[in-house]
Design a protein around this motif. Sequence first.
Motif, PDB file in Angstrom:
ATOM      1  N   VAL A 318       0.876  -1.171   0.000  1.00 35.39           N
ATOM      2  CA  VAL A 318       0.000   0.000   0.000  1.00 35.39           C
ATOM      3  C   VAL A 318       0.913   1.221   0.000  1.00 35.39           C
ATOM      4  O   VAL A 318       1.932   1.244   0.703  1.00 35.39           O
ATOM      5  CB  VAL A 318      -0.922   0.020   1.244  1.00 35.39           C
ATOM      6  N   ASP A 319       0.574   2.234  -0.777  1.00 32.12           N
ATOM      7  CA  ASP A 319       1.428   3.419  -0.874  1.00 32.12           C
ATOM      8  C   ASP A 319       1.034   4.519   0.112  1.00 32.12           C
ATOM      9  O   ASP A 319       1.905   5.191   0.670  1.00 32.12           O
ATOM     10  CB  ASP A 319       1.378   3.972  -2.307  1.00 32.12           C
ATOM     11  N   HIS A 320      -0.261   4.734   0.290  1.00 26.54           N
ATOM     12  CA  HIS A 320      -0.725   5.824   1.165  1.00 26.54           C
ATOM     13  C   HIS A 320      -1.941   5.360   1.956  1.00 26.54           C
ATOM     14  O   HIS A 320      -2.813   4.651   1.415  1.00 26.54           O
ATOM     15  CB  HIS A 320      -1.120   7.062   0.355  1.00 26.54           C
ATOM     16  N   VAL A 321      -2.018   5.790   3.208  1.00 25.76           N
ATOM     17  CA  VAL A 321      -3.210   5.568   4.041  1.00 25.76           C
ATOM     18  C   VAL A 321      -3.715   6.939   4.489  1.00 25.76           C
ATOM     19  O   VAL A 321      -2.956   7.726   5.076  1.00 25.76           O
ATOM     20  CB  VAL A 321      -2.902   4.693   5.265  1.00 25.76           C
ATOM     21  N   ILE A 322      -4.991   7.237   4.204  1.00 24.76           N
ATOM     22  CA  ILE A 322      -5.601   8.517   4.573  1.00 24.76           C
ATOM     23  C   ILE A 322      -6.453   8.313   5.821  1.00 24.76           C
ATOM     24  O   ILE A 322      -7.272   7.381   5.876  1.00 24.76           O
ATOM     25  CB  ILE A 322      -6.474   9.064   3.431  1.00 24.76           C
ATOM     26  N   MET A 323      -6.276   9.192   6.800  1.00 28.95           N
ATOM     27  CA  MET A 323      -7.052   9.120   8.045  1.00 28.95           C
ATOM     28  C   MET A 323      -7.686  10.492   8.288  1.00 28.95           C
ATOM     29  O   MET A 323      -7.218  11.273   9.116  1.00 28.95           O
ATOM     30  CB  MET A 323      -6.146   8.718   9.212  1.00 28.95           C
ATOM     31  N   LEU A 349       7.406   0.988   2.877  1.00 29.28           N
ATOM     32  CA  LEU A 349       6.233   1.067   3.749  1.00 29.28           C
ATOM     33  C   LEU A 349       5.381   2.281   3.381  1.00 29.28           C
ATOM     34  O   LEU A 349       5.868   3.244   2.787  1.00 29.28           O
ATOM     35  CB  LEU A 349       6.678   1.138   5.208  1.00 29.28           C
ATOM     36  N   PRO A 350       4.080   2.270   3.730  1.00 30.72           N
ATOM     37  CA  PRO A 350       3.176   3.342   3.281  1.00 30.72           C
ATOM     38  C   PRO A 350       3.369   4.656   4.024  1.00 30.72           C
ATOM     39  O   PRO A 350       3.847   4.689   5.157  1.00 30.72           O
ATOM     40  CB  PRO A 350       1.787   2.762   3.577  1.00 30.72           C
ATOM     41  N   TRP A 351       2.955   5.729   3.359  1.00 30.79           N
ATOM     42  CA  TRP A 351       2.818   7.039   3.989  1.00 30.79           C
ATOM     43  C   TRP A 351       1.471   7.073   4.713  1.00 30.79           C
ATOM     44  O   TRP A 351       0.453   6.656   4.160  1.00 30.79           O
ATOM     45  CB  TRP A 351       2.860   8.156   2.957  1.00 30.79           C
ATOM     46  N   ILE A 352       1.484   7.565   5.929  1.00 29.84           N
ATOM     47  CA  ILE A 352       0.256   7.760   6.692  1.00 29.84           C
ATOM     48  C   ILE A 352      -0.054   9.255   6.690  1.00 29.84           C
ATOM     49  O   ILE A 352       0.826  10.082   6.981  1.00 29.84           O
ATOM     50  CB  ILE A 352       0.406   7.267   8.144  1.00 29.84           C
ATOM     51  N   HIS A 353      -1.285   9.613   6.372  1.00 31.82           N
ATOM     52  CA  HIS A 353      -1.723  11.013   6.385  1.00 31.82           C
ATOM     53  C   HIS A 353      -2.841  11.125   7.410  1.00 31.82           C
ATOM     54  O   HIS A 353      -4.001  10.802   7.118  1.00 31.82           O
ATOM     55  CB  HIS A 353      -2.194  11.447   4.998  1.00 31.82           C
ATOM     56  N   CYS A 354      -2.483  11.543   8.606  1.00 33.44           N
ATOM     57  CA  CYS A 354      -3.415  11.563   9.735  1.00 33.44           C
ATOM     58  C   CYS A 354      -3.831  13.008  10.035  1.00 33.44           C
ATOM     59  O   CYS A 354      -2.983  13.848  10.360  1.00 33.44           O
ATOM     60  CB  CYS A 354      -2.759  10.930  10.958  1.00 33.44           C
ATOM     61  N   TYR A 355      -5.130  13.272   9.972  1.00 41.04           N
ATOM     62  CA  TYR A 355      -5.645  14.618  10.236  1.00 41.04           C
ATOM     63  C   TYR A 355      -5.995  14.745  11.718  1.00 41.04           C
ATOM     64  O   TYR A 355      -6.482  13.788  12.342  1.00 41.04           O
ATOM     65  CB  TYR A 355      -6.854  14.903   9.355  1.00 41.04           C
ATOM     66  N   CYS A 356      -5.754  15.931  12.261  1.00 42.28           N
ATOM     67  CA  CYS A 356      -6.018  16.154  13.678  1.00 42.28           C
ATOM     68  C   CYS A 356      -6.303  17.630  13.928  1.00 42.28           C
ATOM     69  O   CYS A 356      -5.999  18.485  13.089  1.00 42.28           O
ATOM     70  CB  CYS A 356      -4.824  15.706  14.526  1.00 42.28           C
TER      71      CYS A 356
END
Length: 412
Positions: A318-323, A349-356
């Motif tokens: 998996v390339d990207h995970v959107i949160m 390993l994937p990039w994680i894009h975590c919004y907060c």
Amino acid sequence: MLDTSKFQVELKLFAIRLPRELCKAASDLLHGYMLDKPRTKPITKDPTSEKNRYIILSEKVQDPDLSDIPSEKIDELKKLFKVEVFPYSVTLGYSHWGADHVLRQILPPGTEAPSSFETIGHIAHMNINDELLPYKDVIAKVIYDKNYPKIQTVVNKVGCITNEFRVPKFEVLAGKADMTTEIKQFGATFKLDYGLVYWNSRLEHEHIRLVSQFKEGETICDMFAGIGPFVIPAAKKGCLVYANDLNPYSVRYLRINAKINNVEDCVKTYNMDARKFIAQLMVVPTCETQCASTEVRKGKNMRIKASVSVDTKPWEHVDHVIMNLPASALQFIDSFRGLIRRKFWKGSLPWIHCYCFMKLTDTRESILSEAESALKARIQDPVFHMVRSVAPHKDMYCLSFKLPEEACIWEE
């Protein structure tokens, strides 16, 4: 009730009669001295002759001898035609005034006119504060009148968001009670029922920013996909997208939107808890017949069909995970611990894009510390992007980072 007759104003002005072919030259000379009112043209027909026009002068011209206009301008006019000045009345009614002007006349002195709103298709979403709630119906009436037909429904949020799907409750204040609408964004069409699903038009630039980082042929996981503001543009770009949302209505419209945009063959939808979703994607099937379900079917969109590998399997790469659930996405980061089986994983390993949300007492360091505590691993080279200001002392951020190997790899 809104009494529109109260906004009727009669202006006692002066006008100049002139040949219609000289209107451009005369209006250039009289720039700044012609009537300048909303929805009112300063040049109008002469009812007595089709060959002539009237130029209506502004209130600053108080004398029929035109002494309020520089003499050199009048001299130039007289070279063009015989200048005839006469009294002229203009009646401005409710339709001439903008929403700001009307609301300032209606609301108590010192209050700010709430003429701005979020537009979602034909819907105007207002957030009327408690002080102005007694005036909510007349406010909505003005917004409806001044923006019709683009706006056909005016709604106001009621109370706080308490449901697990993060969808506000609305009351319809003006127009038709139809919450189903369509939006154009990022070259895509989105259909939704605004009363059942979450949508925020102010996030368009963020959708564009993040998706611009994706490359054709990559695999994307969206854990809180909504109706697809990240999913559909990514699929249109040529990515394979695994998209999940807990709200069944969001998933329903996500599927509709994938079909509308001809990317249904590259969007795989799930309706479950985000933890279960990401865990299920990483389960390695026991036989090739189970693996077949992950293959991309042949579709109508030839560009996308060609760009996505039919051999793509999420437990391998998996390339990207959107949160994108800023109120609580950080609480789901621990779901990546021990998630990946090394013997099956291919590539980086994937990039994680975590919004907060970052409040007054928060810092980038405290947010990063929370993410690292959840992973039980150090995050290298984190990237913080400020998305927008949500409220005073409350900003929305995107924390992007490469998933640390020590956090997510399951050794066998």
